[in-house]
Write a protein that holds these residues in place. Structure first.
Motif, PDB file in Angstrom:
ATOM      1  N   PHE A 139       0.501  -0.959   0.326  1.00 46.00           N
ATOM      2  CA  PHE A 139      -0.181   0.329  -0.223  1.00 46.00           C
ATOM      3  C   PHE A 139       1.034   1.184  -0.140  1.00 46.00           C
ATOM      4  O   PHE A 139       0.479   2.364   0.601  1.00 46.00           O
ATOM      5  N   LEU A 141       1.621   3.375  -2.341  1.00 46.80           N
ATOM      6  CA  LEU A 141       0.758   4.684  -2.876  1.00 46.80           C
ATOM      7  C   LEU A 141       0.026   5.337  -2.286  1.00 46.80           C
ATOM      8  O   LEU A 141      -0.245   6.302  -2.020  1.00 46.80           O
ATOM      9  N   ALA A 142      -0.746   4.195  -1.568  1.00 46.50           N
ATOM     10  CA  ALA A 142      -1.865   5.253  -1.110  1.00 46.50           C
ATOM     11  C   ALA A 142      -1.217   5.704   0.078  1.00 46.50           C
ATOM     12  O   ALA A 142      -1.875   6.552   0.442  1.00 46.50           O
ATOM     13  N   LEU A 145      -0.273   8.865  -0.827  1.00 47.75           N
ATOM     14  CA  LEU A 145      -1.506   9.597  -1.351  1.00 47.75           C
ATOM     15  C   LEU A 145      -2.373  10.113   0.122  1.00 47.75           C
ATOM     16  O   LEU A 145      -2.351  11.834  -0.113  1.00 47.75           O
ATOM     17  N   VAL A 146      -2.054   9.465   0.999  1.00 49.65           N
ATOM     18  CA  VAL A 146      -2.586  10.338   2.091  1.00 49.65           C
ATOM     19  C   VAL A 146      -1.537  11.492   2.194  1.00 49.65           C
ATOM     20  O   VAL A 146      -2.212  12.302   3.523  1.00 49.65           O
ATOM     21  N   VAL A 148       0.050  13.484   1.068  1.00 47.56           N
ATOM     22  CA  VAL A 148      -0.032  14.327  -0.380  1.00 47.56           C
ATOM     23  C   VAL A 148      -1.444  15.090  -0.065  1.00 47.56           C
ATOM     24  O   VAL A 148      -2.191  16.615   0.511  1.00 47.56           O
ATOM     25  N   LEU A 149      -2.541  14.534   0.064  1.00 46.09           N
ATOM     26  CA  LEU A 149      -4.038  14.522   1.455  1.00 46.09           C
ATOM     27  C   LEU A 149      -3.664  15.415   2.153  1.00 46.09           C
ATOM     28  O   LEU A 149      -4.444  16.979   2.479  1.00 46.09           O
ATOM     29  N   THR A 152      -2.496  19.745   1.147  1.00 50.04           N
ATOM     30  CA  THR A 152      -3.485  19.993   0.702  1.00 50.04           C
ATOM     31  C   THR A 152      -4.162  20.095   1.922  1.00 50.04           C
ATOM     32  O   THR A 152      -4.254  21.486   1.774  1.00 50.04           O
TER      33      THR A 152
ATOM     34  N   ARG B  65      -2.141  -0.407  -9.786  1.00 49.59           N
ATOM     35  CA  ARG B  65      -2.847   0.261  -9.341  1.00 49.59           C
ATOM     36  C   ARG B  65      -2.493   1.712  -9.642  1.00 49.59           C
ATOM     37  O   ARG B  65      -3.472   2.596  -8.429  1.00 49.59           O
ATOM     38  N   TYR B  66      -1.664   1.678 -10.579  1.00 48.78           N
ATOM     39  CA  TYR B  66      -1.495   3.527 -11.196  1.00 48.78           C
ATOM     40  C   TYR B  66      -1.269   2.811 -12.201  1.00 48.78           C
ATOM     41  O   TYR B  66       0.019   2.322 -12.961  1.00 48.78           O
ATOM     42  N   VAL B 116      -4.237  11.081 -10.900  1.00 54.86           N
ATOM     43  CA  VAL B 116      -4.279  10.057  -9.881  1.00 54.86           C
ATOM     44  C   VAL B 116      -5.531   9.721  -9.538  1.00 54.86           C
ATOM     45  O   VAL B 116      -5.619   7.973 -10.458  1.00 54.86           O
ATOM     46  N   ILE B 124      -8.867   1.642  -3.316  1.00 48.66           N
ATOM     47  CA  ILE B 124      -7.835   2.884  -2.331  1.00 48.66           C
ATOM     48  C   ILE B 124      -7.846   3.672  -3.582  1.00 48.66           C
ATOM     49  O   ILE B 124      -7.584   5.249  -2.698  1.00 48.66           O
ATOM     50  N   THR B 125      -6.699   4.046  -3.990  1.00 49.12           N
ATOM     51  CA  THR B 125      -6.037   4.845  -4.380  1.00 49.12           C
ATOM     52  C   THR B 125      -6.971   5.902  -5.476  1.00 49.12           C
ATOM     53  O   THR B 125      -7.114   7.041  -5.522  1.00 49.12           O
ATOM     54  N   LEU B 128      -8.358   8.413  -2.743  1.00 46.85           N
ATOM     55  CA  LEU B 128      -7.210   9.109  -2.054  1.00 46.85           C
ATOM     56  C   LEU B 128      -6.944   9.972  -3.113  1.00 46.85           C
ATOM     57  O   LEU B 128      -7.290  11.126  -2.967  1.00 46.85           O
ATOM     58  N   GLU B 131     -10.274  12.341  -2.509  1.00 49.26           N
ATOM     59  CA  GLU B 131     -10.131  13.326  -1.842  1.00 49.26           C
ATOM     60  C   GLU B 131      -9.542  14.617  -1.623  1.00 49.26           C
ATOM     61  O   GLU B 131      -9.405  15.445  -1.706  1.00 49.26           O
ATOM     62  N   ILE B 132      -8.174  14.192  -2.385  1.00 51.76           N
ATOM     63  CA  ILE B 132      -7.514  14.956  -2.420  1.00 51.76           C
ATOM     64  C   ILE B 132      -7.607  16.438  -4.127  1.00 51.76           C
ATOM     65  O   ILE B 132      -8.439  17.399  -3.395  1.00 51.76           O
ATOM     66  N   PHE B 182      -9.281  -4.863  -2.983  1.00 55.18           N
ATOM     67  CA  PHE B 182      -8.802  -3.784  -3.672  1.00 55.18           C
ATOM     68  C   PHE B 182      -9.121  -3.534  -5.715  1.00 55.18           C
ATOM     69  O   PHE B 182      -9.231  -2.566  -5.836  1.00 55.18           O
TER      70      PHE B 182
END
Lengths: 187, 480
Positions: A139, A141-142, A145-146, A148-149, A152, B65-66, B116, B124-125, B128, B131-132, B182
């Motif tokens: 995980f 990447l997740a 990304l959290v 980055v979140l 932000t 995932r990407y 993304v 999940i990706t 997120l 959300e961003i 996921f």
């Protein structure tokens, strides 16, 4: 088993306190009690990492937030303020539905839980290392990304607050005529 | 875990630019240096994204995932182009009185999230990214200083957005509960397995996920927020919302609908049919009665989501997926163009967007009037502009997939739509000016309008180039 009954009793009493106590601060402290007891229950289940997270995140950060809000709003007990009539019946109905649903899942389709040895093998002693490995490999990447979140969120929150502060400064500096003009345009 | 730097470089460049922009903003009084830096970052990302097109090897990072397949690359191109145009429109608008150089980093972060989201290969990706994307837009909606409606817009969008996210998260959790995975690849594998028993749970999960994404895409009846938020937000931000947020939402919807939903209960597809029909009817009829141009464009954006949804229903065919992307391309240019013109007609504090502002524009500012007419005609779907060709692709895909009734509703409602667009054009040319001096001038916004106008015409005249490019390389949406 005895320890579980003790913990469960304290937890239930705490949860009832959250709902019934009139003073918001008391209710919040009661919530802390419930959350801490839950953390102890996790320890007895060998989930040490989860217990630590429970203490840090819930009993720590979230309760502090609650107390902050109570302090900022200066809430003084139950003020019997404006209430919507349908909220109470709706809450009762929801509660009953959830309770029935839980009972149904527990008793109507009882699934035998795996024995303690299997569970602790799966938890690997509640090892943070196992969790970390999953987090940073599968995980990753997740995880990033959290980050980055959160960035932000911070940039957004700071810029909104800072702009408002700068604006108030500017408004005070303005001469009377422009202030008047401003009010007119606002009206 | 494979980290393919080349594949993730476009969003990464945006992220780095945003971070540098935040720091740079502290040392300048003007917002222009950060604006120029942001523009540079977007252009670099655009180049990096473009060179990934048409490669023969599958492009992915982080173990599926990407996924940078043709669909993701096309959507990311749209997101970047949309962001670049909005940055140009913001350039002078921000100096005129909106202020705050964090505006640009937030916009870039939002675009990063969108990219993304478009390339997400797992739930999940996707979440997120969403959300961003959303969090930054919530803040930007509240950007107008001393404007109640702007604060209201930010708050409303935030609360309803949180609600929609809860739906989406619940759906994802249920999907994980049903399948234990996921990533789309594993989820589909589980759904197709003979031994799969959790059909009801998976269907419920699909319904929640559809609800959450339908909110972002502004499908009726999840569109309630959009008119208020579009009106309250600063005009450039409204443009950003209407194209970039929409592109990201449809990118996610397209992937989920093409890959996951065919393996779920057919009732979910029927649910989308109902949503699309409602969106087409409500969006177009509500737009008829609007006095404010921003609200009119907001309802028009809802209506266009309906046309996109129509193509979405045919997502599992190549034509449907291409139609979604093509329509969004046309929509990006004509919609940003229309909002760019509007941003030149509002007050310093971005106030005032009633129809009367456009009265007599044909005499006072003929070039602006001409550009606006072009965008409105394209939005209405008048040949030979981009909007017309987009509608043709969409209707064609829908008819081929067998949605005849829905296609007829779409055609009828687009006749209704033509009425309110043309009415605005008649205000521009056949009414006397009512405001002594309207709006402001901005070279950068002029550039954005010119680019958008040229693209609107060019896409309409030569539609095959971009349509053909979508078919280059491997398949549009990466199978596994």
């Amino acid at each position: 088993m005895l320890s579980f009954i003790l913990l469960a009793t304290v937890m239930t009493v705490g949860a009832l306190g959250v709902v019934t106590l009139r003073q918001p601060v008391h209710a919040a402290l009661s919530l802390v009690g419930t959350l801490l007891t839950l953390a102890i229950t996790y320890v007895t289940l060998q989930a040490h990492f989860l217990a630590a997270v429970q203490v840090i995140v819930y009993a720590g950060a979230i309760t502090v937030l609650f107390l902050f809000v109570i302090m900022l709003l200066n809430a003084q007990g139950d003020e019997r303020a404006h209430r919507l009539g349908w909220v109470k019946p709706a809450a009762y109905v929801t509660g009953v539905v959830v309770a029935v649903g839980l009972m149904f899942t527990i008793f109507a389709s009882p699934t035998t839980l795996p024995d303690a040895a299997t569970i602790s093998a799966a938890l690997q002693g509640g090892n943070a290392g196992v969790l970390g490995e999953v987090l940073f490999s599968q995980f990753v990447l997740a995880f990033q990304l959290v980050g980055v979140l959160l960035l932000t969120g911070i940039v957004g929150a700071v810029s909104l607050v800072e702009r408002r502060a700068a604006q108030e400064d500017r408004e005070q500096e303005l001469p009377a005529t422009t202030q008047r003009e401003r009010e007119l345009t606002r009206a | 875990m494979d980290i393919n730097w080349l594949v993730i470089s476009p969003p990464l460049v945006l992220l780095i630019t945003a971070s540098v922009g935040v720091l740079m903003g502290l040392s300048f009084r003007s917002t222009r240096p950060v604006a120029l830096l942001s523009l540079l970052g977007v252009l670099v990302a655009l180049v990096l994204n473009a060179q990934l097109f048409g490669r023969s090897e599958p492009l992915s990072a982080f173990g599926l995932r990407y996924q940078a397949d043709t669909s993701a690359l096309a959507f990311n191109t749209l997101i970047l182009l949309g962001t670049a145009l909005v940055l140009l429109v913001s350039f002078d608008a921000l100096e005129r009185g909106l202020g705050g150089s964090e505006y640009y980093p937030l916009m870039l972060l939002s675009a990063t999230g969108g990219m993304v989201m478009a390339a997400a290969g797992d739930f999940i990706t996707l979440l997120l990214g969403l959300e961003i994307l959303s969090l930054a837009v919530y803040v930007l909606s509240a950007w107008r200083p001393n404007a109640r409606e702007s604060e209201e817009a930010g708050m409303k969008y935030f609360l309803l957005g949180a609600f929609a996210s809860a739906f989406l998260i619940y759906g994802i959790a249920l999907m994980y509960g049903a399948t234990g995975h996921f990533t789309y690849a594993r989820v589909v594998e589980q759904l197709q397995a003979q031994a799969f028993t959790q059909t009801a749970l998976a269907t419920l999960a699909g319904a929640f996920i559809l609800g959450g994404l339908a909110f972002k895409a502004a499908f009726a009846p999840f569109h309630q927020w959009s008119p208020d938020v579009y009106t309250g937000a600063p005009t450039p931000v409204t443009a950003f919302m209407s194209v970039v947020v929409k592109a990201a939402a449809f990118a996610a919807l397209l992937r989920v609908f093409a890959l996951v939903y065919p393996n779920l209960n057919g009732a979910l597809t029927q649910a989308l049919v109902v949503l699309v029909a409602l969106t087409l009817i409500i969006g177009n009829l509500a737009a008829l009665t609007q006095r404010s141009v921003k609200r009119l464009l907001a309802y028009s954006a809802v209506a266009h989501a309906g046309y996109l949804g129509l193509a979405l229903l045919a997502a599992d065919t190549d034509g449907g997926a291409r139609a979604v992307i093509w329509y969004l391309t046309a929509y990006t240019f004509m919609n940003v163009g229309a909002f760019a013109v509007l941003s030149l007609l509002t007050d310093r504090n971005d106030r005032g967007d009633d129809v009367e502002r456009f009265a007599g524009l044909g005499k006072t500012r003929p070039y602006l009037a001409f550009a606006m007419t072009l965008f409105l005609l394209s939005l209405a779907g008048i040949p030979p502009l981009a909007g017309f060709i987009g509608k043709i692709f969409v209707f064609q895909a829908a008819l081929q997939a067998g949605y005849t009734v829905l296609a007829i509703i779409a055609i009828l409602t687009s006749v209704v739509a033509a009425f309110y667009y043309v009415r605005l054009i008649s205000v521009i040319y056949f009414r006397e000016p009512e405001y002594a001096e309207v709006g402001s001038k901005s070279a950068m916004t002029g550039v954005a309008i010119a680019v958008a106008a040229l693209a609107t015409v060019a896409l309409g005249v030569v539609p095959g180039w971009w349509y053909g490019l979508l078919g280059v390389g491997r398949q549009l949406l990466a199978g596994f």
